[in-house]
Scaffold this motif. Structure first.
Motif, PDB file in Angstrom:
ATOM      1  N   ASP A  33       0.886  -1.132   0.081  1.00 18.29           N
ATOM      2  CA  ASP A  33      -0.050  -0.113  -0.020  1.00 18.29           C
ATOM      3  C   ASP A  33       0.731   0.997  -0.189  1.00 18.29           C
ATOM      4  OD1 ASP A  33      -2.172  -1.425   0.137  1.00 18.29           O
ATOM      5  OD2 ASP A  33      -2.045  -1.621   2.343  1.00 18.29           O
ATOM      6  N   GLY A  34       2.237   1.347  -0.221  1.00 17.82           N
ATOM      7  CA  GLY A  34       3.141   2.210  -0.036  1.00 17.82           C
ATOM      8  C   GLY A  34       3.261   2.858   1.380  1.00 17.82           C
ATOM      9  N   VAL A  35       2.955   1.997   2.381  1.00 20.40           N
ATOM     10  CA  VAL A  35       3.333   2.487   3.841  1.00 20.40           C
ATOM     11  C   VAL A  35       4.688   1.788   4.196  1.00 20.40           C
ATOM     12  CG1 VAL A  35       2.525   2.321   6.117  1.00 20.40           C
ATOM     13  CG2 VAL A  35       0.847   2.488   4.314  1.00 20.40           C
ATOM     14  N   PRO A  36       5.539   2.584   4.668  1.00 20.73           N
ATOM     15  CA  PRO A  36       6.854   2.245   5.095  1.00 20.73           C
ATOM     16  C   PRO A  36       6.551   1.104   6.141  1.00 20.73           C
ATOM     17  CG  PRO A  36       6.835   4.662   5.103  1.00 20.73           C
ATOM     18  CD  PRO A  36       5.246   4.088   4.923  1.00 20.73           C
ATOM     19  N   LEU A  37       7.558   0.013   5.956  1.00 20.12           N
ATOM     20  CA  LEU A  37       7.517  -1.073   6.648  1.00 20.12           C
ATOM     21  C   LEU A  37       7.554  -1.111   8.081  1.00 20.12           C
ATOM     22  CD1 LEU A  37       8.996  -3.946   4.558  1.00 20.12           C
ATOM     23  CD2 LEU A  37       6.709  -3.827   5.386  1.00 20.12           C
ATOM     24  N   ASP A  38       8.640  -0.340   8.384  1.00 20.57           N
ATOM     25  CA  ASP A  38       8.929  -0.118   9.773  1.00 20.57           C
ATOM     26  C   ASP A  38       8.584   1.004  10.615  1.00 20.57           C
ATOM     27  OD1 ASP A  38      10.728  -2.358   9.851  1.00 20.57           O
ATOM     28  OD2 ASP A  38      12.445  -0.985   9.059  1.00 20.57           O
ATOM     29  N   THR A  39       7.196   1.563  10.147  1.00 19.48           N
ATOM     30  CA  THR A  39       6.391   2.135  10.956  1.00 19.48           C
ATOM     31  C   THR A  39       5.133   1.838  11.274  1.00 19.48           C
ATOM     32  OG1 THR A  39       5.208   2.804   8.946  1.00 19.48           O
ATOM     33  CG2 THR A  39       7.295   4.141   9.351  1.00 19.48           C
ATOM     34  N   LYS A  40       4.586   2.430  12.394  1.00 22.36           N
ATOM     35  CA  LYS A  40       3.346   2.270  12.926  1.00 22.36           C
ATOM     36  C   LYS A  40       2.428   3.600  12.790  1.00 22.36           C
ATOM     37  CE  LYS A  40       5.050   3.223  17.572  1.00 22.36           C
ATOM     38  NZ  LYS A  40       6.129   4.063  17.170  1.00 22.36           N
ATOM     39  N   PRO A  41       1.091   3.510  12.442  1.00 21.77           N
ATOM     40  CA  PRO A  41       0.335   4.704  12.374  1.00 21.77           C
ATOM     41  C   PRO A  41       0.081   5.463  13.741  1.00 21.77           C
ATOM     42  CG  PRO A  41      -1.350   2.755  12.275  1.00 21.77           C
ATOM     43  CD  PRO A  41       0.123   2.214  12.226  1.00 21.77           C
ATOM     44  N   PHE A  42       0.170   6.742  13.720  1.00 22.40           N
ATOM     45  CA  PHE A  42       0.322   7.458  14.855  1.00 22.40           C
ATOM     46  C   PHE A  42      -0.973   7.173  15.763  1.00 22.40           C
ATOM     47  CE2 PHE A  42      -0.371  11.497  17.124  1.00 22.40           C
ATOM     48  CZ  PHE A  42       1.266  11.627  17.730  1.00 22.40           C
ATOM     49  N   PHE A  43      -2.190   7.117  15.247  1.00 25.45           N
ATOM     50  CA  PHE A  43      -3.379   6.655  15.828  1.00 25.45           C
ATOM     51  C   PHE A  43      -3.599   5.215  15.615  1.00 25.45           C
ATOM     52  CE2 PHE A  43      -7.622   5.938  16.828  1.00 25.45           C
ATOM     53  CZ  PHE A  43      -7.820   6.378  18.025  1.00 25.45           C
ATOM     54  N   PRO A  44      -3.652   4.409  16.470  1.00 26.12           N
ATOM     55  CA  PRO A  44      -3.587   4.628  17.873  1.00 26.12           C
ATOM     56  C   PRO A  44      -2.370   4.485  18.702  1.00 26.12           C
ATOM     57  CG  PRO A  44      -4.462   2.535  17.643  1.00 26.12           C
ATOM     58  CD  PRO A  44      -4.095   2.922  16.188  1.00 26.12           C
ATOM     59  N   TYR A  45      -1.550   3.906  18.010  1.00 27.78           N
ATOM     60  CA  TYR A  45      -0.373   3.069  18.907  1.00 27.78           C
ATOM     61  C   TYR A  45       0.572   4.376  19.351  1.00 27.78           C
ATOM     62  CZ  TYR A  45      -1.757  -0.685  16.270  1.00 27.78           C
ATOM     63  OH  TYR A  45      -2.391  -1.858  15.799  1.00 27.78           O
ATOM     64  N   ASP A  46       0.749   5.402  18.668  1.00 24.87           N
ATOM     65  CA  ASP A  46       1.819   6.541  19.291  1.00 24.87           C
ATOM     66  C   ASP A  46       0.778   7.246  20.445  1.00 24.87           C
ATOM     67  OD1 ASP A  46       3.907   5.924  18.259  1.00 24.87           O
ATOM     68  OD2 ASP A  46       4.351   7.878  17.428  1.00 24.87           O
ATOM     69  N   VAL A  47      -0.583   7.610  20.051  1.00 29.16           N
ATOM     70  CA  VAL A  47      -1.482   8.331  20.727  1.00 29.16           C
ATOM     71  C   VAL A  47      -1.421   7.755  22.108  1.00 29.16           C
ATOM     72  CG1 VAL A  47      -3.764   9.060  21.330  1.00 29.16           C
ATOM     73  CG2 VAL A  47      -2.723   9.255  18.990  1.00 29.16           C
ATOM     74  N   MET A  48      -1.634   6.408  22.302  1.00 32.44           N
ATOM     75  CA  MET A  48      -1.676   5.654  23.640  1.00 32.44           C
ATOM     76  C   MET A  48      -0.230   5.757  24.552  1.00 32.44           C
ATOM     77  SD  MET A  48      -4.540   4.635  23.922  1.00 32.44           S
ATOM     78  CE  MET A  48      -5.657   4.897  22.564  1.00 32.44           C
ATOM     79  N   HIS A  49       0.628   5.529  23.596  1.00 31.79           N
ATOM     80  CA  HIS A  49       2.089   5.850  24.313  1.00 31.79           C
ATOM     81  C   HIS A  49       2.247   7.196  24.684  1.00 31.79           C
ATOM     82  CE1 HIS A  49       6.310   6.066  23.033  1.00 31.79           C
ATOM     83  NE2 HIS A  49       6.429   5.272  24.061  1.00 31.79           N
ATOM     84  N   ASP A  50       1.919   8.175  23.971  1.00 34.93           N
ATOM     85  CA  ASP A  50       1.971   9.517  24.591  1.00 34.93           C
ATOM     86  C   ASP A  50       1.264   9.934  25.432  1.00 34.93           C
ATOM     87  OD1 ASP A  50       3.784   9.759  22.555  1.00 34.93           O
ATOM     88  OD2 ASP A  50       2.670  10.893  21.089  1.00 34.93           O
ATOM     89  N   LEU A  51      -0.111   9.254  25.622  1.00 34.59           N
ATOM     90  CA  LEU A  51      -0.981   9.673  26.650  1.00 34.59           C
ATOM     91  C   LEU A  51      -0.348   9.219  28.182  1.00 34.59           C
ATOM     92  CD1 LEU A  51      -3.701  10.635  26.209  1.00 34.59           C
ATOM     93  CD2 LEU A  51      -4.707   8.311  26.324  1.00 34.59           C
ATOM     94  N   TYR A  52       0.220   7.896  27.840  1.00 38.29           N
ATOM     95  CA  TYR A  52       0.990   7.329  29.160  1.00 38.29           C
ATOM     96  C   TYR A  52       2.112   8.244  29.457  1.00 38.29           C
ATOM     97  CZ  TYR A  52       4.286   3.973  31.368  1.00 38.29           C
ATOM     98  OH  TYR A  52       5.100   3.526  32.380  1.00 38.29           O
TER      99      TYR A  52
END
Lengths: 279, 412
Positions: free
Chosen positions: B228-247
């Motif tokens: 799909d053209g999404v870089p392999l070694d990444t994760k979408p900001f929502f929800p993964y980073d948002v949860m991480h940042d909330l903590y």
């Protein structure tokens, strides 16, 4: 998680370091030439050991302040009413006994003395003391109040060990009595910190040291303990003056932190749950 | 129905596309570590500062006669005014603590290198604006330290040869620091500088999302993409980073609120004790010490004690101090290394980075204490090592032996 814990340790260490460090303007030898027999270190303040939760002490302090200090030292950022409420003194009692002019209970504690005239009388305008405890620290104020001594070379007949050549008269002299700067025979201190002894006779060696303060007996209406306690009360009151909302602030703080702990735990669990998707 | 409404809006304004690009689907490298939290926490502090600032403004009086009393009015008479003020003072220190961590992260992992040069320059601009905001804000309570810190810093402009004195009068708006100076610093602090800061931070985030986030390995995650053209070694900001940042925000706020509610003057670092006394232009405090976040640069200013080439020591000190702040902007062009992250750089880069950190802390300490001949000598030495990190970088980063960089990110 391990890293977060590590970071937490580092940050708490930094905070502890910051809090323990005293950057007060009075750091160094904070109390001038004050010398007590207990510490024997010149310039070290006596500990005021104030307790802002001790309401009777604050009430006594307020009484002393209104009677002895407010004539010259305003508390112009604070209001009478707030003091009466915080210290549990009924408004009408406060109005009758602690407000001496025609000021209203809701007013700021201004004084009538003209600051320009005060400057010609004392050499300097007596400062407002609302924030003095923040500026100097309570130990300094406590020691300063106790350190006036008779010195006829000064225009007002007194000097102060903590604040040399201060322009303030000793308004509390009839409570404390006549205090003098005296010399005393004190034990000599050895290199190891103990008392120095004569190596042959084993007798303790003495030397003369000057600058101690001594009250002439029978000249004051209070004895030493009573006077010290009064000054502790007065200092406590000034400490309260600088930070009147300390009690409220800390009680709110406890609830805020409790909420944040729960929030953090829940968000951590949520984070762990989502993290499972990734691996 | 909701889809229809959204479509109507999307045809006129790219709401969904913008949200996806900058928030929900923004690809964040999976190996980002704790150092990457400073960025999101800075945004949190920015919001804290803006909100508490607006509420302070409702009760603050910007005159030399009334400023000090109005602060005490906020502290005593305004409902919960002390919380608002302590929030703002603690926020100021937190802002600097976090931006220093954020900058150090960038230096450690080479986040300034190609293609992130502009991102770094814009980030440096936010730091510069923050320094100005800190300085202008510090003057507003009109305490003794406010006044004398303003006096010391502004007088530096007077040391510029030929037109310094005239420039100084022009900046102050008066022949000495006065209510006029207070008014103009107030205008800068509440209007121009925050406005500029918001714009610059917006551009900073825009630039970040154009080039993508760097990561501790300094490898380009965009090299390997899925179908799909999404870089392999990444994760979408929502929800993964948002949860991480909330903590992370929770942990941060626990520290923040501990200081704010229990140690609001931070032992004299967050609010200096001398500032409990109203400004008095006839009475100089024993030691004039700036807020802790400027102390490394203040130490540099005081370290230059000798005139050179007919220029006064004060002017040279001013130049060195300004250079200390400015030199960060040159990093993308000073670093000649073929690798980004310190993980794969050679020994010299590591040594110089450690030396830089030590210099920064030692200078920070020296700037917060009264000077003595020995302390000045130490400050001179560490000023030299501070600049050595930057000025020798083209040499040591080019000729050292680096470790091979992997193609994909490494997970520990």
């Amino acid at each position: 998680m391990k890293r977060i814990t590590l970071l937490a340790f580092i940050v708490s260490f930094i905070i502890a370091f910051l809090v323990s460090n005293n950057l007060s303007a009075a750091a160094g030898s904070p109390c001038g030439h004050y010398l007590s027999e207990e510490s024997m270190i010149e310039g070290q303040c006596d500990s005021a050991q104030v307790d802002p939760t001790d309401i009777p002490s604050l009430q006594r302090g307020a009484q002393i302040y209104m009677n002895y200090c407010l004539g010259c030292h305003s508390l112009k950022y604070a209001r009478y009413k707030r003091v009466s409420e915080d210290l549990g003194i009924p408004l009408d009692m406060f109005q009758e006994n602690l407000i001496f002019g025609d000021q209203k209970i809701g007013e700021l504690m201004h004084i009538g003395m003209d600051s320009k005239e005060a400057k010609t009388w004392f050499g300097n305008t007596p400062p407002d003391l609302t924030l003095e405890a923040g500026l100097r620290g309570t130990d300094w104020i406590y020691t300063y109040l106790k350190s006036f001594y008779i010195d006829h070379s000064r225009p007002l007949g007194v000097n102060n060990k903590v604040y040399e050549n201060v322009g303030m008269p000793n308004v509390l002299i009839h409570l404390q009595g006549d205090q003098y700067s005296v010399c005393k025979q004190v034990s000599m201190i050895a290199y190891n910190g103990g008392i120095k002894q004569d190596p042959l006779s084993g007798k303790q060696l003495k030397e003369e040291k000057c600058g101690f303060l001594e009250v002439q007996k029978g000249t004051g209406t209070l004895n030493k303990e009573e006077f010290d306690q009064s000054m502790r009360d007065l200092t406590n009151f000034l400490g309260y003056m600088t930070d009147p909302m300390k009690k409220e602030r800390e009680s709110i703080g406890v609830y805020v932190l409790l909420y944040l702990f729960i929030f953090t735990i829940l968000s951590y669990l949520l984070y762990i749950e989502f993290k499972k998707d990734l691996h | 129905m909701i889809t229809k409404i959204m479509n109507w809006f999307d045809d006129r304004l790219p709401i969904t596309a913008t949200l996806e690009r900058h928030l929900t689907k923004y690809p964040a490298p999976i190996n980002m570590n704790i150092w990457y939290l400073a960025g999101v926490l800075l945004v949190v502090v920015l919001v804290i500062q803006l909100l508490s600032g607006i509420w302070l403004l409702m009760n603050y009086e910007a005159t030399a006669e009334g400023a000090f009393a109005s602060i005490q009015y906020i502290m005593r008479d305004v409902e919960y005014g002390y919380i608002i003020r302590y929030m703002h003072t603690t926020g100021a220190s937190a802002f600097f603590a976090l931006i220093y961590l954020h900058m150090f992260r960038g230096m450690m992992y080479g986040s300034y290198q190609k293609p992130r040069e502009l991102l770094w320059v814009v980030g440096w601009l936010t730091y510069l604006l923050l320094c100005m905001l800190g300085f202008t804000g510090y003057v507003l309570p009109w305490g003794q330290m406010s006044f004398w810190a303003a006096q010391v810093i502004m007088s530096l402009f007077g040391s510029i040869p030929y037109f310094g004195e005239d420039l100084l009068t022009w900046i102050r708006g008066d022949y000495l620091i006065s209510g006029i100076t207070l008014n103009r610093l107030f205008a800068l602090h509440v209007v121009l500088l925050p406005l500029a800061l918001i714009v610059v931070i917006f551009v900073h985030i825009l630039a970040l999302h154009e080039v993508g986030s760097n990561n501790p390995d300094g490898v380009d995650v965009k090299k390997f993409k899925d179908k799909d053209g999404v870089p392999l070694d990444t994760k979408p900001f929502f929800p993964y980073d948002v949860m991480h940042d909330l903590y992370a925000i929770g942990v941060f706020l626990i520290f923040f609120c501990t200081i704010m509610f229990f140690y609001p003057d931070g032992g004299g670092y967050v609010i200096e004790y001398v500032n409990y006394e109203p400004a008095d232009n006839l009475k100089t405090p024993d030691h004039i010490i700036p807020a802790w976040y400027y102390t490394p640069y203040y130490a540099m200013l005081r370290a230059i004690t000798f005139p050179l080439f007919g220029l006064s020591a004060k002017f040279l000190g001013f130049v060195v101090m300004a250079a200390g702040i400015a030199i960060f902007v040159a990093l993308p062009w000073l670093d000649r290394s073929s690798v980004k992250s310190i993980k794969y750089k050679g020994i010299y880069s590591k040594v110089f980075l450690v030396l830089f950190v030590i210099s920064f802390f030692v200078l920070g300490y020296l700037g917060s204490v009264a000077p003595s001949p020995i302390r000045t000598a130490v400050a001179q030495f560490f000023t030299a090592t501070y600049f050595a990190y930057f000025l020798l970088m083209p040499i040591y980063s080019k000729y050292e032996r680096c470790k091979p960089v992997p193609d994909r990110v490494q997970l520990s």
